[in-house]
Design an enzyme around this catalytic site. Sequence first.
Site, PDB file in Angstrom:
ATOM      1  N   LYS A   1     -10.671  -5.510   7.010  1.00  0.00           N
ATOM      2  CA  LYS A   1     -10.971  -6.805   7.619  1.00  0.00           C
ATOM      3  C   LYS A   1     -12.004  -6.664   8.734  1.00  0.00           C
ATOM      4  CE  LYS A   1      -7.597  -9.746   8.374  1.00  0.00           C
ATOM      5  NZ  LYS A   1      -6.460 -10.480   8.974  1.00  0.00           N
TER       6      LYS A   1
ATOM      7  N   GLU B   1      -9.540   5.429   8.888  1.00  0.00           N
ATOM      8  CA  GLU B   1      -9.416   6.121   7.606  1.00  0.00           C
ATOM      9  C   GLU B   1     -10.382   5.540   6.574  1.00  0.00           C
ATOM     10  OE1 GLU B   1      -5.304   6.046   9.564  1.00  0.00           O
ATOM     11  OE2 GLU B   1      -6.975   4.665   9.262  1.00  0.00           O
TER      12      GLU B   1
ATOM     13  N   GLY C   1      -2.163  -7.989   6.558  1.00  0.00           N
ATOM     14  CA  GLY C   1      -2.617  -7.004   5.587  1.00  0.00           C
ATOM     15  C   GLY C   1      -1.651  -6.786   4.443  1.00  0.00           C
ATOM     16  N   ARG C   2      -0.356  -6.711   4.743  1.00  0.00           N
ATOM     17  CA  ARG C   2       0.624  -6.426   3.692  1.00  0.00           C
ATOM     18  C   ARG C   2       0.921  -7.646   2.833  1.00  0.00           C
ATOM     19  NH1 ARG C   2       2.342  -6.210   8.765  1.00  0.00           N
ATOM     20  NH2 ARG C   2       4.082  -7.487   9.515  1.00  0.00           N
TER      21      ARG C   2
ATOM     22  N   GLU D   1       7.337  -2.463   7.742  1.00  0.00           N
ATOM     23  CA  GLU D   1       6.341  -2.868   8.739  1.00  0.00           C
ATOM     24  C   GLU D   1       6.631  -4.271   9.247  1.00  0.00           C
ATOM     25  OE1 GLU D   1       2.058  -1.381   8.712  1.00  0.00           O
ATOM     26  OE2 GLU D   1       1.778  -3.468   8.103  1.00  0.00           O
TER      27      GLU D   1
ATOM     28  N   HIS E   1      17.372  11.983 -12.313  1.00  0.00           N
ATOM     29  CA  HIS E   1      17.354  13.439 -12.306  1.00  0.00           C
ATOM     30  C   HIS E   1      16.905  13.988 -10.957  1.00  0.00           C
ATOM     31  CE1 HIS E   1      18.091  13.973 -16.663  1.00  0.00           C
ATOM     32  NE2 HIS E   1      17.581  12.762 -16.712  1.00  0.00           N
TER      33      HIS E   1
ATOM     34  N   LYS F   1      -2.654   5.634  16.644  1.00  0.00           N
ATOM     35  CA  LYS F   1      -4.111   5.532  16.497  1.00  0.00           C
ATOM     36  C   LYS F   1      -4.812   5.850  17.808  1.00  0.00           C
ATOM     37  CE  LYS F   1      -4.219   1.961  12.881  1.00  0.00           C
ATOM     38  NZ  LYS F   1      -4.701   0.607  12.563  1.00  0.00           N
TER      39      LYS F   1
END
Length: 528
Positions: free
Chosen positions: A213, A219, A270-271, A356, A387, A498
């Site tokens: 955004k 990153e 964002g999510r 979050e 398993h 951050k």
Amino acid sequence: MSTPAPPYTDPRTRCDRTPAWGLLAAHYARAGRSFDMRQALAQDAGRVQRFSQQAPHIHADLSKNLIDEATEALLLQLARECGVEAYRDAMFAGCPINHTEQRAVMHWLLREPARALPAATPFVADALREVHATLDAMLQLAEQVRADDAITDIVNIGIGGSDLGPAMAVKALDDLRPSAKRLHFISNVDGMELGSLLRTLRPERTLFLIASKTFTTLETMTNAQAARAWFVAQGGSDVARHFWALTTNLEATAQFGIRTTLGFWDWVGGRYSLWSAIGLPIAIAIGAENFRHLLAGAHAMDQHFRQAPLEQNLPVRLALLDVWYRNFHGFASRCVAPYSHGLRRLPAYLQQLEMESNGKGVDAVGEPLPYATSPVVWGEPGTNGQHAFFQMIHQGPDVIPVEFIALRQPGRDLPGQHPRLMANALAQARALAMGRESPDGNPHRAFGGNRPSTFLLLQALTPEALGALIALYEHRVFVAGAIWGINSFDQWGVELGKVLAQDLEPRLASGDATGLDASTADLLHRLV
């Protein structure tokens, strides 16, 4: 957007300050702690019908949960006393319920049809027009890429909500992807991820989508700069054709060499953003028409959430189970087990969506909470989990509610395998509920049973069904957060690390450990 959001006063009462909270505590001590679902299933012929329901595209069986009519009635009373309905209506009115950032919460508007909303405020009406202008532009770009035979690889570079949602949806709907197009998702700042992918690509056949955004996410921009450097080093000559951006920072994209951009709004967290321009890789993968079907499925669940009475409102009922288990039974985690290869990334997506959103320790006015909020959400697709960690779920000391997700109809499937997969899903849910006495008296072979699970059944993994499933989880998170009295739409917890990383990165070059704690200083010296 010039039209201001409507005024807003939080209508909620925190859960522990309601009469229903005390009644639930007493009910749990009297009957909830010792509730035996096996007896309830055996003795109550109407239990399955009472605790099952059909919502848009999803059938839900809640009958294998540690709940009865009295418990659900008290939980519904709690939801009403907490003001869930008024809070829901405030969100759909475009009120700034994300009060710590003074923002509306309108991801639901991204899947609203392009028509006049009844009683919409000018703020919402203006936003809806902008949404559809952007949607039309995005889908036009998606079709342009799908028709471009020169582009075979699309690389989405983003992180968090700019990665998890699109990556999950593209994998879920892979049956609809043209065989000539490959989609890749890069998020980790570890150069091994991007470097490994770049070795398989040709610059003239690759389109990079930079999803950020602000166009400043560390990153994402680290990977974007590395991708551009690779592109130029490999002889790429047209950055503007091969790099597009999903961002609002047009000045930064111009400096990067990007001319094709799509933006979105500060009222989209964002999510919650896969429905927005962040969903461009989804639209490229499945096409414009199917993307609209994805939105339609989510909108159908929005309408269910807005209109269904609480007693038959699936997001509400699931959220109330979450509160019952987290705050009264003390269950600290929930396992999501999709019996569908297409949904293999759903647990990772839900980790961000839920933890979050609701992993908060203070209420809406900043007061410390005396109770737990979000459980740990985790999981893997079946039958892989059987398993691995199902041993603990069946026989470990901790009770972990499980959410099974299954499809009545498979997608691309080999003959005979889908019935075997479904048999495993049904068997695991039955084994958790019913347990088994040891056939030879050996305690190692005994299964205690009475372990709760929910079973969500989709007819098929279509765009509509996936949209409804994601929206179901979004609204479930909303309701739980509303009851806990928290703000589910900020994420300050991601900030401190951050900031500290920005201080520590130059220290890795200089070796300067001044002012650091002893542990960090020692580790830094070992890395220098």
